[in-house]
Structure formats: C-alpha cells, structure tokens
Design a protein around this motif. Structure first.
Motif, PDB file in Angstrom:
ATOM      1  N   GLU A  96       0.856  -1.182  -0.011  1.00 20.65           N
ATOM      2  CA  GLU A  96       0.129  -0.015   0.129  1.00 20.65           C
ATOM      3  C   GLU A  96       0.996   1.335  -0.031  1.00 20.65           C
ATOM      4  O   GLU A  96       0.599   2.312  -0.763  1.00 20.65           O
ATOM      5  CB  GLU A  96      -1.027  -0.079   1.286  1.00 20.65           C
ATOM      6  CG  GLU A  96      -1.939  -1.239   1.387  1.00 20.65           C
ATOM      7  CD  GLU A  96      -2.905  -1.442   2.501  1.00 20.65           C
ATOM      8  OE1 GLU A  96      -3.997  -1.711   2.402  1.00 20.65           O
ATOM      9  OE2 GLU A  96      -2.291  -1.102   3.556  1.00 20.65           O
ATOM     10  N   ARG A  97       1.844   1.375   0.748  1.00 18.75           N
ATOM     11  CA  ARG A  97       2.945   2.564   0.873  1.00 18.75           C
ATOM     12  C   ARG A  97       3.515   2.711  -0.639  1.00 18.75           C
ATOM     13  O   ARG A  97       3.785   3.557  -1.013  1.00 18.75           O
ATOM     14  CB  ARG A  97       3.897   2.058   1.857  1.00 18.75           C
ATOM     15  CG  ARG A  97       4.662   3.290   2.142  1.00 18.75           C
ATOM     16  CD  ARG A  97       5.647   3.103   3.212  1.00 18.75           C
ATOM     17  NE  ARG A  97       6.693   4.250   3.669  1.00 18.75           N
ATOM     18  CZ  ARG A  97       7.678   4.154   4.404  1.00 18.75           C
ATOM     19  NH1 ARG A  97       7.951   2.891   5.152  1.00 18.75           N
ATOM     20  NH2 ARG A  97       8.491   5.097   4.593  1.00 18.75           N
ATOM     21  N   VAL A  99       2.713   1.674  -3.383  1.00 23.48           N
ATOM     22  CA  VAL A  99       1.566   2.204  -4.501  1.00 23.48           C
ATOM     23  C   VAL A  99       1.320   3.597  -4.158  1.00 23.48           C
ATOM     24  O   VAL A  99       1.223   4.517  -5.190  1.00 23.48           O
ATOM     25  CB  VAL A  99       0.260   1.608  -4.553  1.00 23.48           C
ATOM     26  CG1 VAL A  99      -0.959   2.112  -5.080  1.00 23.48           C
ATOM     27  CG2 VAL A  99       0.456   0.135  -4.820  1.00 23.48           C
ATOM     28  N   ALA A 100       1.200   4.118  -3.141  1.00 20.01           N
ATOM     29  CA  ALA A 100       0.874   5.683  -2.672  1.00 20.01           C
ATOM     30  C   ALA A 100       2.007   6.391  -3.186  1.00 20.01           C
ATOM     31  O   ALA A 100       1.816   7.465  -3.658  1.00 20.01           O
ATOM     32  CB  ALA A 100       0.968   5.519  -1.337  1.00 20.01           C
ATOM     33  N   LEU A 101       3.220   5.892  -3.071  1.00 22.18           N
ATOM     34  CA  LEU A 101       4.443   6.720  -3.585  1.00 22.18           C
ATOM     35  C   LEU A 101       4.338   6.746  -5.089  1.00 22.18           C
ATOM     36  O   LEU A 101       4.916   7.808  -5.471  1.00 22.18           O
ATOM     37  CB  LEU A 101       5.654   5.998  -3.006  1.00 22.18           C
ATOM     38  CG  LEU A 101       6.147   5.927  -1.354  1.00 22.18           C
ATOM     39  CD1 LEU A 101       7.175   5.094  -1.113  1.00 22.18           C
ATOM     40  CD2 LEU A 101       6.312   7.307  -1.203  1.00 22.18           C
ATOM     41  N   GLN A 103       1.832   6.440  -7.179  1.00 25.49           N
ATOM     42  CA  GLN A 103       0.621   7.391  -7.450  1.00 25.49           C
ATOM     43  C   GLN A 103       1.112   8.862  -7.027  1.00 25.49           C
ATOM     44  O   GLN A 103       0.504   9.980  -7.838  1.00 25.49           O
ATOM     45  CB  GLN A 103      -0.623   7.040  -6.665  1.00 25.49           C
ATOM     46  CG  GLN A 103      -1.023   5.789  -7.319  1.00 25.49           C
ATOM     47  CD  GLN A 103      -2.170   5.311  -6.635  1.00 25.49           C
ATOM     48  OE1 GLN A 103      -2.621   5.216  -5.267  1.00 25.49           O
ATOM     49  NE2 GLN A 103      -3.377   4.781  -7.427  1.00 25.49           N
ATOM     50  N   ALA A 104       1.815   9.164  -6.047  1.00 27.03           N
ATOM     51  CA  ALA A 104       1.940  10.495  -5.628  1.00 27.03           C
ATOM     52  C   ALA A 104       3.424  11.280  -6.507  1.00 27.03           C
ATOM     53  O   ALA A 104       3.682  12.280  -6.256  1.00 27.03           O
ATOM     54  CB  ALA A 104       2.382  10.731  -4.180  1.00 27.03           C
ATOM     55  N   LEU A 138      -6.057  -1.464  -5.403  1.00 28.64           N
ATOM     56  CA  LEU A 138      -5.756  -0.063  -4.687  1.00 28.64           C
ATOM     57  C   LEU A 138      -5.659   1.111  -5.765  1.00 28.64           C
ATOM     58  O   LEU A 138      -5.898   2.426  -5.379  1.00 28.64           O
ATOM     59  CB  LEU A 138      -4.078  -0.139  -4.270  1.00 28.64           C
ATOM     60  CG  LEU A 138      -3.879  -1.340  -3.279  1.00 28.64           C
ATOM     61  CD1 LEU A 138      -2.322  -1.423  -2.995  1.00 28.64           C
ATOM     62  CD2 LEU A 138      -4.661  -0.765  -1.870  1.00 28.64           C
ATOM     63  N   ALA A 139      -5.702   0.780  -7.031  1.00 29.56           N
ATOM     64  CA  ALA A 139      -5.560   1.497  -8.094  1.00 29.56           C
ATOM     65  C   ALA A 139      -6.920   1.939  -8.479  1.00 29.56           C
ATOM     66  O   ALA A 139      -7.191   3.060  -9.232  1.00 29.56           O
ATOM     67  CB  ALA A 139      -4.920   1.227  -9.532  1.00 29.56           C
TER      68      ALA A 139
END
Length: 325
Positions: A96-97, A99-101, A103-104, A138-139
């Motif tokens: 999750e972390r 993917v967040a990175l 996407q950011a 997640l996406a």
C-alpha cells in the motif's frame, strides 16, 4: 526520455528470497537503474550494506555499493524459509505504501518482490488471488491484464488462476475482447510499439481444426478477431497453440494472447525461465515483478538467482521512459 525518479521495490515476504535478491540486483545494476527497497532493514541478510533514506528522492544520492532502504518496521523477525503469519499485515502495508508513492509521483514505477498468498490470507485475511488483483483494487481499476515478457516472447493469459475445468465457461467474447484491447493499449503506452501485432491462440487443439476438435474458434473467437482487424487492429488468429511458439512463429507477432494460464506460461518459462518478467497492464502506474515465487526452500542459502528481478527492474525503467514518468 531519461527517467530520473527511482523505482520502488516492495519487499514481498521477508522470509523468502526477496531480501537476498534486492542486494544482488543493486550489485548487478548499480547506477544504471536507480531503485530503493521498502522493508525492514533487520530482515536483510547479515552484512548487507544499506542506507536508510527518508524519502525516495534521496535514493540516487546513496553510493552505488549500498542498498537504499525506505524503512518499514515489521513486528517480528523473518528467518529465511520460515514465514511468520504475524508479518502478513506488514507485507500488505508495504504494498500500500509503495503504490501511494508511485501514485504521488515520488517513484517512476513499482517492482514487487514475491509474496505468499497463503501467508497473507492466513495471517491477515488477504481476500485477493494475488498481487495483480490487489494492485488493481488499490488503483481503483476494474480490470487489468497479466503479461509475462522476456526479450524473445510476450504472452498474456486471458483466464489466469482458475481450474482448467472452469476455463470454457469463464472465457467469454467480452472477456477476450477486453483482454485484447487492454493488451494493445499497454503495448502502445508502456512498450513504445505504435501498432502492436497481436496473435491470438485457439482454445482447442489445432484451434478446433474446423470444428472437429471444438466449436469455440468458429463460433465466436474467429469472428471477434475479424471484427477487431476490421477496426484496424494488427491481430491474427486463432492460431494452433502447438505451432505458434517456435522461433520463426514468434517473429511474426509482438504478443501472444492465450486462453488460459499454462497455455501462456509454459512457452515463456521454456524460452527464458530465469529472465521472465511479470507485467501488469491496465494500471495507472507501471508495475513489474520477477516471474517466480518466494522460494522458501532455498531462502538464506546464497543460491538465489537475481536474473528475473534485474530484468523486471530494467523493464520497469524502460516502461517508465515510454510513459515519460
């Protein structure tokens, strides 16, 4: 375009070979493919030179003979070959972390080291068949496609992790068409192929041989391919699965869309067992992975082969350059 952002490498199951492969890949790639590993430094093999970074942007300032690590504490130790269910939630949190990175915009791509689906299910109630489906969740994407790739072959299975007995009723015209369209779009966007040549395998032996060995090809597979070709797609088939993977046949297409898991994976693992890469097409970000599992049976023995991870990181970099990430 030169890719400047590093690739995020998730740790996978820390009791598998992933912790060994991360450092081996760093040694093999050096500055050529910048990446950082997300996980608990305590799980790395003893003696691994690493530097903890506070943010992905710091990864490229780390010396080439040191592994950049974005530290993510785990609750328990991870002895090689001895997966601990109590670490399952942390494995999921790392994904999750990561993917967040991506996407950011802090990382150019995501490369994932192998997880154990059983460990995650038993330890944290993981409700997804695997990495691919979880990343799609997640996406916020309804449908993605799994592609296995090596320099000599790309394959896409239309149905994946289901029993062979379920393939005929799961394989529908809508599913096959969606798979083909996602595949074409992915090759254009992520692989820089302006007009991908797509070869579609038949479902039955000899692609049904005119209906003698199966009716699906004549009933709907061939008409679907003809309709897509009429739209301008560079597509051919259905092809007899037993004759479409030899060297001369492979030269005539960019990707083979297959009907079920083993029809796709047996050829590519025969052609390049160590260098195959798992790619997820249809995500809003780039995701690659080595085409092997956790290998608990050899973890910690110093014999893990990093070839597939090295290929996955290189492919992630190439795809990021194609997207301009």
């Amino acid at each position: 375009m030169t890719v400047t952002l590093p690739i995020a490498l998730s740790c996978g199951d820390p009791s598998g070979i992933g912790t060994e492969l991360a450092w081996l890949a760093r040694q093999a790639l050096g500055a050529a493919v910048p990446f950082f590993w997300i996980g608990d430094p305590a799980h790395l093999p003893p003696g691994t030179p690493y530097a903890v970074i506070a943010a992905p942007a710091e990864a490229q300032a780390v010396a080439m003979d040191v592994l950049p690590v974005l530290a993510h504490p785990f609750p328990h130790a991870a002895p090689p070959g001895q997966p601990d269910l109590r670490n399952a939630a942390a494995v999921i949190a790392v994904l999750e972390r990561a993917v967040a990175l991506v996407q950011a915009g802090e990382a150019s791509a995501l490369c994932t080291l192998p997880i154990s689906k059983k460990v995650l299910k038993d330890g944290a109630g993981f409700a997804f068949p695997g990495h691919t489906e979880f990343l799609a969740h997640l996406a916020g994407v309804d449908r993605v496609v799994m592609m296995l790739a090596c320099p000599e072959l790309r394959v896409v299975p239309t149905t994946i992790h289901i029993p062979l007995s379920e393939v005929p009723r799961t394989l529908t015209p809508a599913l096959l068409e969606e798979t083909i369209r996602i595949t074409e779009a992915g090759l254009i966007r992520d692989c820089g192929i302006a007009r991908p040549r797509i070869a579609v395998a038949g479902l039955n032996p000899h692609a049904g041989e005119g209906g003698v060995m199966g009716a699906e090809e004549g009933a709907w597979i061939a008409p679907l391919i003809a309709r897509l070709a009429a739209e301008g797609m560079a597509i051919s088939g259905p092809m007899p699965p037993d004759t479409m993977f030899h060297r001369a046949a492979r030269a005539r297409y960019d990707v083979a869309v297959c009907m079920y898991h083993d029809q796709a994976l047996i050829p590519i693992k025969t052609v390049d067992f160590d260098g195959g890469v798992n790619v997820t097409l249809g995500l809003p970000f780039i995701r690659t992975s080595p085409d092997h599992g956790t290998a608990f049976d050899i973890a910690g023995q110093g014999i893990a082969n990093p070839s597939s991870l090295v290929a996955a990181l290189r492919m992630a970099q190439d795809m990021a350059a194609s997207r301009g990430a």
